[in-house]
Scaffold this active site. Structure first.
Site, PDB file in Angstrom:
ATOM      1  N   ARG A 194     -10.799   0.590   7.371  1.00  0.00           N
ATOM      2  CA  ARG A 194     -10.248  -0.946   7.707  1.00  0.00           C
ATOM      3  C   ARG A 194     -11.295  -1.916   8.258  1.00  0.00           C
ATOM      4  O   ARG A 194     -10.906  -2.965   8.699  1.00  0.00           O
ATOM      5  CB  ARG A 194      -9.020  -0.683   8.625  1.00  0.00           C
ATOM      6  CG  ARG A 194      -7.848  -1.737   8.373  1.00  0.00           C
ATOM      7  CD  ARG A 194      -6.592  -1.236   9.505  1.00  0.00           C
ATOM      8  NE  ARG A 194      -5.462  -1.757   9.354  1.00  0.00           N
ATOM      9  CZ  ARG A 194      -4.518  -1.366   8.773  1.00  0.00           C
ATOM     10  NH1 ARG A 194      -4.524  -0.500   8.128  1.00  0.00           N
ATOM     11  NH2 ARG A 194      -3.449  -1.878   8.776  1.00  0.00           N
ATOM     12  N   ARG A 215      11.763  -6.770   5.897  1.00  0.00           N
ATOM     13  CA  ARG A 215      11.692  -5.339   6.207  1.00  0.00           C
ATOM     14  C   ARG A 215      11.805  -5.128   7.650  1.00  0.00           C
ATOM     15  O   ARG A 215      12.786  -4.064   8.066  1.00  0.00           O
ATOM     16  CB  ARG A 215      10.327  -4.717   5.819  1.00  0.00           C
ATOM     17  CG  ARG A 215      10.333  -3.302   6.013  1.00  0.00           C
ATOM     18  CD  ARG A 215       9.101  -2.486   5.793  1.00  0.00           C
ATOM     19  NE  ARG A 215       7.831  -3.094   6.567  1.00  0.00           N
ATOM     20  CZ  ARG A 215       6.743  -2.462   6.557  1.00  0.00           C
ATOM     21  NH1 ARG A 215       6.065  -1.978   5.758  1.00  0.00           N
ATOM     22  NH2 ARG A 215       5.804  -3.020   7.613  1.00  0.00           N
ATOM     23  N   LYS A 218       0.906  -1.204  -0.061  1.00  0.00           N
ATOM     24  CA  LYS A 218      -0.205  -0.069  -0.063  1.00  0.00           C
ATOM     25  C   LYS A 218       0.835   1.213   0.073  1.00  0.00           C
ATOM     26  O   LYS A 218       0.650   2.215  -0.815  1.00  0.00           O
ATOM     27  CB  LYS A 218      -0.993   0.035   1.280  1.00  0.00           C
ATOM     28  CG  LYS A 218      -1.781  -1.090   1.359  1.00  0.00           C
ATOM     29  CD  LYS A 218      -2.816  -1.043   2.295  1.00  0.00           C
ATOM     30  CE  LYS A 218      -2.273  -1.283   3.834  1.00  0.00           C
ATOM     31  NZ  LYS A 218      -1.817  -2.430   4.090  1.00  0.00           N
ATOM     32  N   ARG A 236       9.931  -1.256  12.978  1.00  0.00           N
ATOM     33  CA  ARG A 236       8.614  -1.059  13.407  1.00  0.00           C
ATOM     34  C   ARG A 236       8.399  -2.318  14.469  1.00  0.00           C
ATOM     35  O   ARG A 236       8.633  -3.565  14.108  1.00  0.00           O
ATOM     36  CB  ARG A 236       7.672  -1.400  12.164  1.00  0.00           C
ATOM     37  CG  ARG A 236       7.543  -0.176  11.489  1.00  0.00           C
ATOM     38  CD  ARG A 236       6.433  -0.361  10.339  1.00  0.00           C
ATOM     39  NE  ARG A 236       5.170  -0.656  10.371  1.00  0.00           N
ATOM     40  CZ  ARG A 236       4.018  -0.761   9.716  1.00  0.00           C
ATOM     41  NH1 ARG A 236       4.261  -0.374   8.377  1.00  0.00           N
ATOM     42  NH2 ARG A 236       2.978  -1.514   9.840  1.00  0.00           N
ATOM     43  N   ARG A 290      -1.321  -9.803  12.486  1.00  0.00           N
ATOM     44  CA  ARG A 290      -1.864  -8.596  11.645  1.00  0.00           C
ATOM     45  C   ARG A 290      -2.551  -9.543  10.509  1.00  0.00           C
ATOM     46  O   ARG A 290      -3.863  -8.926   9.994  1.00  0.00           O
ATOM     47  CB  ARG A 290      -0.668  -7.917  10.889  1.00  0.00           C
ATOM     48  CG  ARG A 290      -0.032  -6.914  12.268  1.00  0.00           C
ATOM     49  CD  ARG A 290       1.260  -6.599  11.807  1.00  0.00           C
ATOM     50  NE  ARG A 290       1.479  -5.509  10.694  1.00  0.00           N
ATOM     51  CZ  ARG A 290       2.424  -5.512  10.138  1.00  0.00           C
ATOM     52  NH1 ARG A 290       3.621  -5.973  10.672  1.00  0.00           N
ATOM     53  NH2 ARG A 290       2.455  -4.497   9.161  1.00  0.00           N
TER      54      ARG A 290
HETATM   55  P1  AP5 Z   1       4.642  -1.611   1.962  1.00  0.00           P
HETATM   56  O1  AP5 Z   1       4.280  -0.743   0.883  1.00  0.00           O
HETATM   57  O2  AP5 Z   1       4.982  -1.073   3.201  1.00  0.00           O
HETATM   58  O3  AP5 Z   1       3.326  -2.558   2.206  1.00  0.00           O
HETATM   59  P2  AP5 Z   1       1.867  -1.910   3.084  1.00  0.00           P
HETATM   60  O4  AP5 Z   1       0.929  -2.588   2.373  1.00  0.00           O
HETATM   61  O5  AP5 Z   1       1.880  -0.626   3.272  1.00  0.00           O
HETATM   62  O6  AP5 Z   1       2.266  -2.771   4.547  1.00  0.00           O
HETATM   63  P3  AP5 Z   1       2.350  -2.197   6.056  1.00  0.00           P
HETATM   64  O7  AP5 Z   1       3.009  -3.026   6.822  1.00  0.00           O
HETATM   65  O8  AP5 Z   1       2.206  -0.739   6.124  1.00  0.00           O
HETATM   66  O9  AP5 Z   1       0.829  -2.744   6.245  1.00  0.00           O
HETATM   67  P4  AP5 Z   1      -0.292  -2.595   7.324  1.00  0.00           P
HETATM   68  O10 AP5 Z   1      -1.614  -2.557   6.934  1.00  0.00           O
HETATM   69  O11 AP5 Z   1      -0.068  -3.572   8.410  1.00  0.00           O
HETATM   70  O12 AP5 Z   1       0.164  -1.383   8.217  1.00  0.00           O
HETATM   71  P5  AP5 Z   1      -0.468   0.202   8.489  1.00  0.00           P
HETATM   72  O13 AP5 Z   1       0.562   1.269   8.783  1.00  0.00           O
HETATM   73  O14 AP5 Z   1      -1.589   0.574   7.695  1.00  0.00           O
HETATM   74  O15 AP5 Z   1       5.530  -2.796   1.655  1.00  0.00           O
HETATM   75  C1  AP5 Z   1       6.040  -3.702   2.555  1.00  0.00           C
HETATM   76  C2  AP5 Z   1       7.460  -4.299   2.238  1.00  0.00           C
HETATM   77  O16 AP5 Z   1       7.525  -4.961   0.934  1.00  0.00           O
HETATM   78  C3  AP5 Z   1       8.407  -3.190   1.911  1.00  0.00           C
HETATM   79  O17 AP5 Z   1       9.521  -3.508   2.305  1.00  0.00           O
HETATM   80  C4  AP5 Z   1       8.329  -3.075   0.514  1.00  0.00           C
HETATM   81  O18 AP5 Z   1       9.574  -2.368   0.062  1.00  0.00           O
HETATM   82  C5  AP5 Z   1       8.080  -4.529  -0.075  1.00  0.00           C
HETATM   83  N1  AP5 Z   1       7.257  -4.514  -1.158  1.00  0.00           N
HETATM   84  C6  AP5 Z   1       6.048  -3.872  -1.694  1.00  0.00           C
HETATM   85  N2  AP5 Z   1       5.565  -4.001  -2.771  1.00  0.00           N
HETATM   86  C7  AP5 Z   1       6.493  -4.879  -3.153  1.00  0.00           C
HETATM   87  C8  AP5 Z   1       6.419  -5.953  -4.418  1.00  0.00           C
HETATM   88  N3  AP5 Z   1       5.560  -5.800  -5.355  1.00  0.00           N
HETATM   89  N4  AP5 Z   1       7.568  -6.814  -4.751  1.00  0.00           N
HETATM   90  C9  AP5 Z   1       8.298  -6.994  -3.647  1.00  0.00           C
HETATM   91  N5  AP5 Z   1       8.372  -6.330  -2.570  1.00  0.00           N
HETATM   92  C10 AP5 Z   1       7.414  -5.330  -2.268  1.00  0.00           C
HETATM   93  O19 AP5 Z   1      -0.920   0.055   9.938  1.00  0.00           O
HETATM   94  C11 AP5 Z   1      -0.141  -0.316  11.253  1.00  0.00           C
HETATM   95  C12 AP5 Z   1      -1.182  -0.550  12.310  1.00  0.00           C
HETATM   96  O20 AP5 Z   1      -1.593   0.595  12.761  1.00  0.00           O
HETATM   97  C13 AP5 Z   1      -2.121  -1.641  12.519  1.00  0.00           C
HETATM   98  O21 AP5 Z   1      -1.717  -2.954  12.962  1.00  0.00           O
HETATM   99  C14 AP5 Z   1      -3.240  -0.913  13.411  1.00  0.00           C
HETATM  100  O22 AP5 Z   1      -2.766  -1.381  14.732  1.00  0.00           O
HETATM  101  C15 AP5 Z   1      -3.202   0.577  13.158  1.00  0.00           C
HETATM  102  N6  AP5 Z   1      -3.741   1.026  12.085  1.00  0.00           N
HETATM  103  C16 AP5 Z   1      -3.792   1.710  11.194  1.00  0.00           C
HETATM  104  N7  AP5 Z   1      -4.971   2.005  10.363  1.00  0.00           N
HETATM  105  C17 AP5 Z   1      -5.641   1.536  11.145  1.00  0.00           C
HETATM  106  C18 AP5 Z   1      -7.260   1.963  10.963  1.00  0.00           C
HETATM  107  N8  AP5 Z   1      -7.802   2.452  10.021  1.00  0.00           N
HETATM  108  N9  AP5 Z   1      -8.028   1.378  11.854  1.00  0.00           N
HETATM  109  C19 AP5 Z   1      -7.470   0.588  13.077  1.00  0.00           C
HETATM  110  N10 AP5 Z   1      -6.225   0.373  13.349  1.00  0.00           N
HETATM  111  C20 AP5 Z   1      -5.323   0.905  12.116  1.00  0.00           C
HETATM  112 MG    MG Z   2       1.964   0.873   4.795  1.00  0.00          MG
END
Ligand code: AP5
Ligand code: MG
Length: 201
Positions: free
Chosen positions: A90, A129, A15, A135, A146
């Site tokens: 979400r 990562r 994302k 993180r 997760r």
């Molecule tokens: P990346 O682009 O970082 O992937 P991502 O989908 O953004 O992964 P996140 O870890 O950020 O997702 P998340 O949903 O757990 O975290 P969030 O911050 O939203 O890519 C990941 C890795 O893969 C990188 O190293 C990248 O380089 C690599 N990569 C990407 N694409 C690739 C490809 N095509 N090929 C190879 N490698 C690739 O949420 C974190 C926490 O916040 C949640 O657990 C929760 O506690 C809270 N939270 C956030 N939003 C909410 C909400 N709306 N409601 C409730 N709690 C929430």
């Molecule tokens: Mg992210």
């Protein structure tokens, strides 16, 4: 008004990675709930102290707290000309709240970009990562949790947005560039079909 889109996908789907391409192309505001929450935790704000246990455990932050933090950003981005939401909504309750945020402005979301990849691909990406991401949720145990939380609470949004006719699905297990190319083409088509002008072009 420019593009209004949502990035939907499990942890590690890309994302944040794909958001950079979309934001550059369409010139809209990137609203990342996770980035915003992590900033509060890093700065040790009062709200950051409330968020930290959820983020560390990989649990969802309660909907009321999420909405308290995101409503202004989403509304401001809407009036500024468009948004890309990353990590929000979400839950179905959050999606319904997001829909209500657009109502006073007479707008809804153009497209929901669903990024899909098998769990073993996601786990592998996030474990890698985790080596230097700092993180606390990038450990294998928390990553697995997760992924379960996503399947339980967020995956139902696929059907929710499918019913609304805005869901675009992508195979996110391919290279970053291949996914980005396809996503950008599909978003261009969607925006053209909606009769909107590209922002800043
Ligand atoms: P990346 O682009 O970082 O992937 P991502 O989908 O953004 O992964 P996140 O870890 O950020 O997702 P998340 O949903 O757990 O975290 P969030 O911050 O939203 O890519 C990941 C890795 O893969 C990188 O190293 C990248 O380089 C690599 N990569 C990407 N694409 C690739 C490809 N095509 N090929 C190879 N490698 C690739 O949420 C974190 C926490 O916040 C949640 O657990 C929760 O506690 C809270 N939270 C956030 N939003 C909410 C909400 N709306 N409601 C409730 N709690 C929430
Ligand atoms: Mg992210």
């Amino acid at each position: 008004m420019g593009l209004r889109a949502i990035l939907l996908g499990p942890p590690g789907a890309g994302k944040g990675t794909q958001a950079a391409f979309i934001v550059e192309r369409f010139g809209v505001t990137h609203v990342s709930s996770g980035d915003l929450f992590r900033l509060h935790v890093a700065e040790g704000t009062p709200i950051g102290l409330r968020l930290e246990p959820y983020l560390s455990a990989g649990d969802l932050v309660p909907d009321d707290l999420v909405l308290e933090m995101l409503t202004t950003s989403v509304t401001d981005a809407t009036t500024a000309g468009g948004y890309l939401l990353d990590g929000f909504p979400r839950t179905v309750a959050q999606a319904e709240a997001a829909y209500r945020m657009g109502k006073p402005h007479g707008v809804t979301v153009h497209a929901v970009v669903a990024l899909e990849a098998p769990p073993e691909v996601l786990l592998d990406r996030l474990v890698k990562r985790g080596v230097d991401s700092h993180r606390p949720d990038d450990t294998e145990v928390v990553i697995r949790h997760r992924l379960d939380v996503y399947a339980q609470s967020t995956a139902p949004l696929l059907e929710y947005y499918e019913r609304r006719g805005v869901l675009l699905r992508f195979d996110a297990s391919r290279t970053i560039e291949a996914v980005a190319a396809e996503v950008l083409v599909e978003l261009e088509k969607t925006l053209a079909a909606a009769g909107e002008q590209l922002h800043d072009r």
